[in-house]
Scaffold this motif. Structure first.
Motif, PDB file in Angstrom:
ATOM      1  N   SER A  30     -77.671  34.686  64.763  1.00 24.43           N
ATOM      2  CA  SER A  30     -78.744  35.257  65.584  1.00 24.43           C
ATOM      3  C   SER A  30     -78.469  35.103  67.070  1.00 24.43           C
ATOM      4  O   SER A  30     -78.950  35.885  67.889  1.00 24.43           O
ATOM      5  CB  SER A  30     -80.094  34.615  65.234  1.00 24.43           C
ATOM      6  OG  SER A  30     -80.045  33.216  65.411  1.00 24.43           O
ATOM      7  N   VAL A  87     -78.652  38.908  59.712  1.00 26.53           N
ATOM      8  CA  VAL A  87     -78.802  38.169  60.966  1.00 26.53           C
ATOM      9  C   VAL A  87     -79.306  36.778  60.575  1.00 26.53           C
ATOM     10  O   VAL A  87     -80.403  36.648  60.019  1.00 26.53           O
ATOM     11  CB  VAL A  87     -79.784  38.870  61.921  1.00 26.53           C
ATOM     12  CG1 VAL A  87     -79.935  38.062  63.214  1.00 26.53           C
ATOM     13  CG2 VAL A  87     -79.305  40.283  62.224  1.00 26.53           C
ATOM     14  N   THR A 126     -75.913  42.886  66.948  1.00 31.36           N
ATOM     15  CA  THR A 126     -77.184  42.650  66.269  1.00 31.36           C
ATOM     16  C   THR A 126     -78.236  43.642  66.743  1.00 31.36           C
ATOM     17  O   THR A 126     -78.960  44.241  65.935  1.00 31.36           O
ATOM     18  CB  THR A 126     -77.671  41.213  66.527  1.00 31.36           C
ATOM     19  OG1 THR A 126     -76.728  40.297  65.972  1.00 31.36           O
ATOM     20  CG2 THR A 126     -79.038  40.971  65.915  1.00 31.36           C
TER      21      THR A 126
END
Length: 334
Positions: free
Chosen positions: A130, A37, A176
């Motif tokens: 992210s 990430v 994520t």
């Protein structure tokens, strides 16, 4: 037993070095699954120019992570890292940054462009920005000044009070959050505290997802002060800054280096008045953290984490995290 799952959060050269070390285990799919990430706040150099001209997310750190995980370390990796030394409009750009920008314009989706580029490079892991939002980093300094942009923040000499994203509200990719939920180990760093690690924790929902995850959460403490960012910081100051910005206390383990930095290496950093980070182990223990100490220093004049040593330690921690998750599951079934 399924492969252990590691989610590595960060940016810059520190994250790509860790991923490069982890890659050798990823050749055996039954051993490890890697998810990175990566922060997308870089606004300098090639990345900054492309952000301003094409309104895309910063591709530089993502590109480095793709190359670090690439199965092909010969021609393709070198091509993605190739930087034009001349040419009107091309000088200073890396081919990989241009490739990601072009693919983003074709697909209309930066995350999809990253996925397709990773397939081209045969990357041995997944890489997610992210956030899909085109965010800018903003710092409030202790002298009250506001500084906008990662490059200016890194050059500032005043101590940083707080880092923020602009726009304030930005969301992570669903993939994520899923990776964080299923992880056995979540790592933070090594890398610049305020410009590589913390920005990921300012994305809405990521700190809460990390806290909910049953993974072991480990922070790799930087080896040296970061000029303009962490002058005078001890290991515990790094941890406190992470928790303060996340709004939650979630770290379990702090990883520190035991190998002494040589006099030759110290002299190289003396001109910038930069010293090694003090590992205040007693204070870390008082904060309820487990300290894992190991020889993590790479050879050479530049002070860096050794990719192989950091990766081996990460794999060991991931196995511990997997065992702990397994015990919790068994207890829940009883």
């Amino acid at each position: 037993m399924d492969a252990v799952r590691i989610v590595a959060i960060g940016g810059g050269t520190g994250l790509s070095a860790l991923l490069h070390g982890l890659k050798r285990y990823a050749h055996h799919p039954q051993e490890i699954e890697i998810t990175a990430v990566v922060t997308v706040t870089d606004d300098g150099g090639s990345s900054g120019r492309l952000r301003r001209e094409f309104d895309v997310l910063a591709p530089g750190d993502i590109r480095n992570c793709m190359v670090a995980l690439s199965e092909d370390e010969a021609t393709l990796s070198k091509l993605f890292q190739y930087r034009f030394a001349e040419g009107r409009g091309l000088k200073g750009h890396s081919f990989g940054n241009l490739f990601l920008t072009a693919l983003t314009n074709l697909t209309g989706d930066f995350a999809q462009a990253v996925k397709l580029s990773s397939e081209v490079l045969a990357s041995l892991g997944r890489i997610f920005p992210s956030t899909a939002a085109n965010v800018t980093l903003e710092a409030e300094l202790e002298n009250g000044r506001l500084v906008t942009g990662e490059t200016k923040i890194s050059k500032s000499r005043a101590r940083i009070r707080r880092i923020r994203l602009r726009p304030r509200v930005c969301k992570p990719l669903p993939e994520t959050l899923e990776a964080i939920a299923n992880a056995d180990l979540i790592t933070f760093g090594p890398g610049s505290l305020f410009t590589s690690v913390v920005p990921n924790l300012l994305v809405q929902g990521i700190p809460e997802a990390i806290q909910r995850s049953r993974a072991l959460k480990a922070y790799f403490v930087n080896l040296m002060w970061q000029p303009g960012e962490t002058i005078g910081f001890r290991a515990s100051d790094h941890v406190a800054a992470i928790h303060r910005h996340a709004g939650l206390d979630f770290l379990d383990v702090v990883v520190v280096n035991t190998r002494a930095i040589s006099a030759r290496q110290r002299r190289k950093y003396a001109a910038q008045e930069v010293q090694s980070v003090v590992n205040d182990v007693d204070r870390l223990a008082q904060m309820g953290l487990q300290v894992v100490a190991a020889d993590l220093l790479a050879d050479g004049e530049i002070v860096r984490h050794d990719p192989r040593a950091a990766a081996q330690l990460s794999l060991d921690l991931a196995r511990r995290g997997r065992a702990a998750r397994h015990r919790v599951r068994i207890l829940g079934e009883k």
